[in-house]
Scaffold this motif. Structure first.
Motif, PDB file in Angstrom:
ATOM      1  N   ALA A  44     -39.351  45.731 -15.810  1.00  0.00           N
ATOM      2  CA  ALA A  44     -40.050  44.445 -15.866  1.00  0.00           C
ATOM      3  C   ALA A  44     -39.975  43.779 -14.503  1.00  0.00           C
ATOM      4  CB  ALA A  44     -39.438  43.540 -16.935  1.00  0.00           C
ATOM      5  N   ARG A  45     -40.974  42.942 -14.215  1.00  0.00           N
ATOM      6  CA  ARG A  45     -40.998  42.154 -12.983  1.00  0.00           C
ATOM      7  C   ARG A  45     -41.551  40.779 -13.332  1.00  0.00           C
ATOM      8  NH1 ARG A  45     -42.371  43.445  -7.412  1.00  0.00           N
ATOM      9  NH2 ARG A  45     -41.782  45.582  -7.939  1.00  0.00           N
ATOM     10  N   SER A  46     -40.926  39.721 -12.840  1.00  0.00           N
ATOM     11  CA  SER A  46     -41.386  38.374 -13.161  1.00  0.00           C
ATOM     12  C   SER A  46     -42.778  38.139 -12.611  1.00  0.00           C
ATOM     13  CB  SER A  46     -40.414  37.319 -12.630  1.00  0.00           C
ATOM     14  OG  SER A  46     -40.301  37.384 -11.225  1.00  0.00           O
ATOM     15  N   SER A  47     -43.579  37.414 -13.373  1.00  0.00           N
ATOM     16  CA  SER A  47     -44.971  37.177 -12.995  1.00  0.00           C
ATOM     17  C   SER A  47     -45.109  36.109 -11.919  1.00  0.00           C
ATOM     18  CB  SER A  47     -45.774  36.769 -14.237  1.00  0.00           C
ATOM     19  OG  SER A  47     -45.193  35.629 -14.864  1.00  0.00           O
ATOM     20  N   PRO A  74     -32.756  39.054 -26.894  1.00  0.00           N
ATOM     21  CA  PRO A  74     -33.681  39.795 -27.762  1.00  0.00           C
ATOM     22  C   PRO A  74     -35.152  39.519 -27.474  1.00  0.00           C
ATOM     23  CG  PRO A  74     -31.844  38.949 -29.048  1.00  0.00           C
ATOM     24  CD  PRO A  74     -31.706  38.368 -27.672  1.00  0.00           C
ATOM     25  N   ASN A  75     -35.482  38.323 -26.985  1.00  0.00           N
ATOM     26  CA  ASN A  75     -36.875  37.966 -26.745  1.00  0.00           C
ATOM     27  C   ASN A  75     -37.255  37.934 -25.268  1.00  0.00           C
ATOM     28  OD1 ASN A  75     -37.890  37.485 -29.481  1.00  0.00           O
ATOM     29  ND2 ASN A  75     -36.368  35.847 -29.528  1.00  0.00           N
ATOM     30  N   GLY A  76     -36.397  38.481 -24.411  1.00  0.00           N
ATOM     31  CA  GLY A  76     -36.734  38.498 -22.993  1.00  0.00           C
ATOM     32  C   GLY A  76     -35.522  38.288 -22.116  1.00  0.00           C
ATOM     33  N   TYR A  77     -35.691  37.498 -21.054  1.00  0.00           N
ATOM     34  CA  TYR A  77     -34.638  37.297 -20.064  1.00  0.00           C
ATOM     35  C   TYR A  77     -34.408  35.803 -19.839  1.00  0.00           C
ATOM     36  CZ  TYR A  77     -35.883  42.152 -19.168  1.00  0.00           C
ATOM     37  OH  TYR A  77     -36.148  43.493 -19.302  1.00  0.00           O
ATOM     38  N   LEU A  78     -33.120  35.436 -19.793  1.00  0.00           N
ATOM     39  CA  LEU A  78     -32.708  34.063 -19.509  1.00  0.00           C
ATOM     40  C   LEU A  78     -32.095  34.018 -18.126  1.00  0.00           C
ATOM     41  CD1 LEU A  78     -31.895  31.098 -20.203  1.00  0.00           C
ATOM     42  CD2 LEU A  78     -29.814  32.047 -21.243  1.00  0.00           C
ATOM     43  N   LEU A  79     -32.569  33.089 -17.298  1.00  0.00           N
ATOM     44  CA  LEU A  79     -32.027  32.899 -15.956  1.00  0.00           C
ATOM     45  C   LEU A  79     -31.607  31.446 -15.782  1.00  0.00           C
ATOM     46  CD1 LEU A  79     -33.843  35.502 -15.549  1.00  0.00           C
ATOM     47  CD2 LEU A  79     -34.104  34.734 -13.184  1.00  0.00           C
ATOM     48  N   TYR A 103     -38.197  34.311 -19.473  1.00  0.00           N
ATOM     49  CA  TYR A 103     -39.215  35.310 -19.174  1.00  0.00           C
ATOM     50  C   TYR A 103     -39.314  36.283 -20.342  1.00  0.00           C
ATOM     51  CZ  TYR A 103     -39.001  33.518 -14.430  1.00  0.00           C
ATOM     52  OH  TYR A 103     -39.041  32.685 -13.331  1.00  0.00           O
ATOM     53  N   GLY A 104     -40.526  36.742 -20.622  1.00  0.00           N
ATOM     54  CA  GLY A 104     -40.742  37.695 -21.690  1.00  0.00           C
ATOM     55  C   GLY A 104     -40.221  39.077 -21.330  1.00  0.00           C
ATOM     56  N   PRO A 105     -40.242  40.031 -22.295  1.00  0.00           N
ATOM     57  CA  PRO A 105     -39.716  41.379 -22.044  1.00  0.00           C
ATOM     58  C   PRO A 105     -40.395  42.107 -20.890  1.00  0.00           C
ATOM     59  CG  PRO A 105     -40.025  41.011 -24.399  1.00  0.00           C
ATOM     60  CD  PRO A 105     -40.662  39.842 -23.703  1.00  0.00           C
ATOM     61  N   ASP A 106     -41.655  41.756 -20.584  1.00  0.00           N
ATOM     62  CA  ASP A 106     -42.352  42.391 -19.474  1.00  0.00           C
ATOM     63  C   ASP A 106     -42.279  41.576 -18.185  1.00  0.00           C
ATOM     64  OD1 ASP A 106     -43.937  40.271 -20.202  1.00  0.00           O
ATOM     65  OD2 ASP A 106     -45.823  41.411 -20.241  1.00  0.00           O
TER      66      ASP A 106
END
Length: 366
Positions: free
Chosen positions: A271-274, A288-293, A302-305
């Protein structure tokens, strides 16, 4: 991946760290947008391991340090986009004061207990110890203290090997041995380290070099997918091992924009941040639903993609982290719990008193 013989790896890293040390002389470190007002280095240590003592001292046998009482927080809920975060404050039984560096608190867990390094440039004795706690009656209760300096980074693998990093070395301590304060190994390396809790794997990394995997007794340089110096990046200031993924924040070029990228353990990009993230120095975890920063005063989702979802607003506006934690706190570490919860470990302070470590149990549907 390129396997490295331990002897060659130690030799190469010794030369690299020596060169970095020479480069650092006379230079000044860059401060992060998410840092506290001043950033200073931890005290330098010699290349030899710290002296060992016979046994860790039980924390309850030590007198509680004098000082102000532990701060109490009235926690709440924070909505970020479609997701809710709810905080439960877990106070320390004994107040510790921290100060003088950017990431003041390092922490990891092992067998249900929590291990902390509290850095305070004015308290060398405290800075040269690892403190073990257990959560009892919704409080952090002292269990033991170890004469181990983990002022730069600590992590603990599933076998109870504690990796403690000083500016130029990482020492390995077996928490299950008869003398857990005696280092069993030393590696000439610098940076940060993260250990898996479900496999024999620790990752060590430095901003300007490829990550190194410590797995089954072998040291392996991991080549990340991409055409730049470090995979897709020319520099990579932030990395974390979260589940079975390496989460990174790096700069693809010299524009000053930093992006989140996730990789599997073979170095393939997942994945790469948009869009650019808010800071090059991020505290990260896979959810579970993506990435927390945490990018300094703001949480970004951010989502899984890698698609940007939403972020909390800056301090001073509605829907900020102050609403979640009752006051402004700077977070240093995220520790996973069950699927819907994690521990957020950081520090809190006011201009009129020293900072102190804080822990919140965060429950979320993200």
């Amino acid at each position: 991946m390129k396997k490295i013989q331990r002897r060659d790896f130690l030799k190469a890293m010794g030369l690299a760290t020596a060169a970095l040390g020479l480069t650092a002389c006379g230079g000044s470190g860059a401060s992060s947008a998410s840092s506290v007002s001043s950033v200073s280095s931890a005290p330098a240590s010699s290349s030899s391991a710290p002296s060992a003592s016979a046994q860790p001292e039980a924390a309850e046998d030590k007198a509680a340090p004098a000082g102000p009482p532990v701060t109490q927080f009235q926690t709440g809920e924070l909505t970020i986009g479609d997701y809710t975060f709810k905080a439960q404050y877990i106070p320390f039984d004994v107040r510790r004061e921290v100060g003088g560096a950017h990431h003041l608190v390092h922490a990891d867990s092992y067998r249900g207990n929590y291990f902390f390094s509290f850095y305070n440039e004015d308290n060398e004795e405290q800075s040269a110890k690892i403190f073990e706690y257990a959560i009892k009656d919704d409080r952090m209760t002292p269990v033991a203290e170890y004469n181990i300096d983990g002022s730069n980074a600590i992590s603990i693998d599933r076998n109870g090997i504690l990796y403690a990093m000083d500016p130029f070395d990482v020492y390995c301590y077996d928490l299950n041995s008869s003398d857990p304060e005696e280092p069993g190994d030393a590696l000439d390396y610098m940076g940060s380290c993260y250990s898996s809790k479900d496999r024999d794997l620790t990752v060590i990394y430095w901003t300007d070099s490829a990550p190194v995997l410590v797995q089954d007794g072998e040291y392996t340089e991991l080549t990340l997918e991409g055409d730049n110096e470090i995979g897709p990046f020319c520099s990579m200031p932030s990395l974390n091992l979260s589940g079975d993924e390496l989460l990174t924040v790096g700069e693809p070029d010299s524009s000053g924009d930093y992006y989140l990228a996730a990789f599997d353990l073979d170095g393939n990009e997942l994945a790469r941040s948009s869009q650019p993230v808010g800071s090059f120095d991020a505290v990260m975890m896979k959810r579970p639903n993506g990435y927390l920063l945490d990018t300094g005063y703001v949480w970004e989702l951010y989502g899984p993609d890698g698609t940007f979802l939403e972020k909390s607003l800056p301090v001073g506006e509605h829907e900020t982290l102050c609403q979640l934690c009752g006051d402004f706190c700077t977070f240093d570490v995220f520790l996973p719990l069950e699927e819907n919860a994690f521990l957020a470990v950081g520090h809190h302070g006011k201009a009129t008193e020293p900072d102190e470590p804080v822990v919140f149990r965060i429950t979320t549907d993200f």
